[in-house]
Design a protein around this motif. Structure first.
Motif, PDB file in Angstrom:
ATOM      1  N   VAL A  19       0.871  -1.174   0.000  1.00 49.56           N
ATOM      2  CA  VAL A  19       0.000   0.000   0.000  1.00 49.56           C
ATOM      3  C   VAL A  19       0.908   1.223   0.000  1.00 49.56           C
ATOM      4  CG1 VAL A  19      -1.727   1.318   1.269  1.00 49.56           C
ATOM      5  CG2 VAL A  19      -1.814  -1.177   1.289  1.00 49.56           C
ATOM      6  N   ALA A  20       0.703   2.093  -0.967  1.00 49.03           N
ATOM      7  CA  ALA A  20       1.499   3.320  -1.006  1.00 49.03           C
ATOM      8  C   ALA A  20       0.626   4.491  -0.581  1.00 49.03           C
ATOM      9  CB  ALA A  20       2.031   3.539  -2.407  1.00 49.03           C
ATOM     10  N   VAL A  21       1.089   5.249   0.395  1.00 51.47           N
ATOM     11  CA  VAL A  21       0.345   6.430   0.826  1.00 51.47           C
ATOM     12  C   VAL A  21       1.131   7.673   0.414  1.00 51.47           C
ATOM     13  CG1 VAL A  21      -0.616   7.687   2.798  1.00 51.47           C
ATOM     14  CG2 VAL A  21      -0.631   5.186   2.785  1.00 51.47           C
ATOM     15  N   LEU A  22       0.503   8.476  -0.394  1.00 51.75           N
ATOM     16  CA  LEU A  22       1.150   9.726  -0.819  1.00 51.75           C
ATOM     17  C   LEU A  22       0.618  10.860   0.039  1.00 51.75           C
ATOM     18  CD1 LEU A  22       0.708   9.381  -4.691  1.00 51.75           C
ATOM     19  CD2 LEU A  22       2.499   8.438  -3.234  1.00 51.75           C
ATOM     20  N   GLU A  23       1.521  11.615   0.601  1.00 54.08           N
ATOM     21  CA  GLU A  23       1.094  12.694   1.486  1.00 54.08           C
ATOM     22  C   GLU A  23       1.725  13.998   1.023  1.00 54.08           C
ATOM     23  OE1 GLU A  23       1.255  13.702   6.246  1.00 54.08           O
ATOM     24  OE2 GLU A  23       2.321  11.976   5.463  1.00 54.08           O
ATOM     25  N   ASP A  24       0.899  15.005   0.842  1.00 51.41           N
ATOM     26  CA  ASP A  24       1.434  16.301   0.434  1.00 51.41           C
ATOM     27  C   ASP A  24       1.977  17.013   1.675  1.00 51.41           C
ATOM     28  OD1 ASP A  24       2.057  18.694  -0.560  1.00 51.41           O
ATOM     29  OD2 ASP A  24       0.094  19.161  -1.415  1.00 51.41           O
ATOM     30  N   VAL A  25       3.286  17.142   1.749  1.00 56.16           N
ATOM     31  CA  VAL A  25       3.861  17.731   2.963  1.00 56.16           C
ATOM     32  C   VAL A  25       4.266  19.194   2.778  1.00 56.16           C
ATOM     33  CG1 VAL A  25       4.654  15.620   4.051  1.00 56.16           C
ATOM     34  CG2 VAL A  25       6.104  16.745   2.381  1.00 56.16           C
ATOM     35  N   THR A  26       4.010  19.718   1.570  1.00 55.28           N
ATOM     36  CA  THR A  26       4.469  21.092   1.346  1.00 55.28           C
ATOM     37  C   THR A  26       3.809  22.066   2.321  1.00 55.28           C
ATOM     38  OG1 THR A  26       2.935  21.041  -0.478  1.00 55.28           O
ATOM     39  CG2 THR A  26       5.267  21.098  -1.050  1.00 55.28           C
ATOM     40  N   GLU A  27       2.492  21.894   2.528  1.00 51.13           N
ATOM     41  CA  GLU A  27       1.768  22.783   3.445  1.00 51.13           C
ATOM     42  C   GLU A  27       2.304  22.599   4.866  1.00 51.13           C
ATOM     43  OE1 GLU A  27      -0.731  25.787   4.371  1.00 51.13           O
ATOM     44  OE2 GLU A  27      -0.046  25.115   2.402  1.00 51.13           O
ATOM     45  N   GLN A  28       2.501  21.326   5.227  1.00 52.48           N
ATOM     46  CA  GLN A  28       3.027  21.003   6.554  1.00 52.48           C
ATOM     47  C   GLN A  28       4.402  21.633   6.760  1.00 52.48           C
ATOM     48  OE1 GLN A  28       1.289  19.346   8.855  1.00 52.48           O
ATOM     49  NE2 GLN A  28       2.949  19.877  10.243  1.00 52.48           N
TER      50      GLN A  28
END
Ligand code: ADP
Length: 262
Positions: A19-28
């Motif tokens: 399972v691949a989870v893509l997370e947008d961390v730019t905002e973080q």
């Protein structure tokens, strides 16, 4: 972008999938950076007056205390710096309450002109001393606004005190109130002061952003006044904006909702 892989296995079997989870961390990351910058700024802003206070105390210990005139001057600077630290801490506490939405807003229908006149009265003396003319213009009849009177006063105090602070002797400050075509009530604080260069305008509401740090500090500024004003205006569902011509003057306008809208 952060990617996390989690292997999927069934009991006894080998790997059957991922399972691949893509997370947008730019905002973080942006928030993280802002938080770090903020802590660094706070530390710096508190250290600066402390360093000054300490150096004046040392000068007094090294003999200045024997010279009454010098000693009086040094003590005055030390007290002014201590006062500025107090203001800074008050501003920080207020921002943190606004951030945590722990600041209570007691909104009610208000006659804006009364609040504006009270504000003018509070600054009259300061303006006289600096020979700055302070005028209130109210266009037409205004609807009552729905706002917290103390918070609204603070917005006005921050804007008018900036206008006076950054306007040389003999200049003028005007507070203008009117109803906009969309029904919102608009208040503008205009001055004929030093102005703000175009390239700084976009960042001027950021916490601790100042065009000239030394000037702001020597005038007793904390660098948080506009940020606080913005938070309060937004909490009233209003907008705040600044326009300025360098070495000519500045105008800050904000809007408030009329009572009839609610
Ligand atoms: P400060 O305590 O430094 O005045 P503010 O948040 O109130 O902090 O304002 C941020 C900066 O915006 C100021 O340091 C100054 O450079 C600029 N500024 C704000 N109001 C004015 C104004 N009326 N005229 C010129 N510059 C202004």
């Amino acid at each position: 972008l952060k990617i996390n892989f989690t292997p999927i296995k069934l009991k006894g079997d080998g790997l059957i999938g991922m399972v691949a989870v893509l997370e947008d961390v730019t905002e973080q990351e942006k928030l993280d950076r802002q938080r770090k910058d903020f802590v660094a700024n706070v530390s710096h802003e508190l250290r600066t007056p402390l360093t000054t206070i300490k150096s004046y105390i040392e000068a007094l210990e090294d003999g200045a205390v024997e010279e009454p005139e010098l000693a009086t001057r040094f003590l005055k600077v030390a007290r002014q710096e201590a006062d500025r630290m107090t203001r800074l801490i008050q501003d920080l506490l207020q921002l943190s309450r606004l951030d945590a939405q722990k600041s209570k807003f007691y909104k009610k229908p208000l006659v804006l002109t009364e609040i504006l006149e009270e504000t003018m009265d509070r600054f009259r003396f300061q303006c006289q001393q600096k020979q700055i003319s302070l005028t209130l213009y109210v266009h037409g009849s205004l609807p009552r606004v729905y706002a917290d009177p103390d918070k609204l006063m603070q917005v006005l105090d921050n804007l008018v005190s900036n206008a006076i602070k950054y306007t040389p002797e003999g200049g003028s400050v005007a507070v203008v109130a009117k109803r906009k075509p969309d029904g919102m009530v608009e208040v503008g604080v205009a001055d004929t002061g030093i102005g703000i260069p175009k390239q700084d305008l976009g960042r001027i509401f950021e916490r601790f952003y100042r065009v000239d740090k030394a000037r702001s500090r020597s005038l007793g500024g904390t660098g948080l006044g506009l940020a606080i004003a913005q938070e309060i205006v937004h909490a009233h569902e209003g907008e705040i904006a600044i326009d300025s011509v360098y070495q000519k003057g500045t105008v800050v306008t904000f809007t408030l909702p009329p009572v009839s809208r609610r």
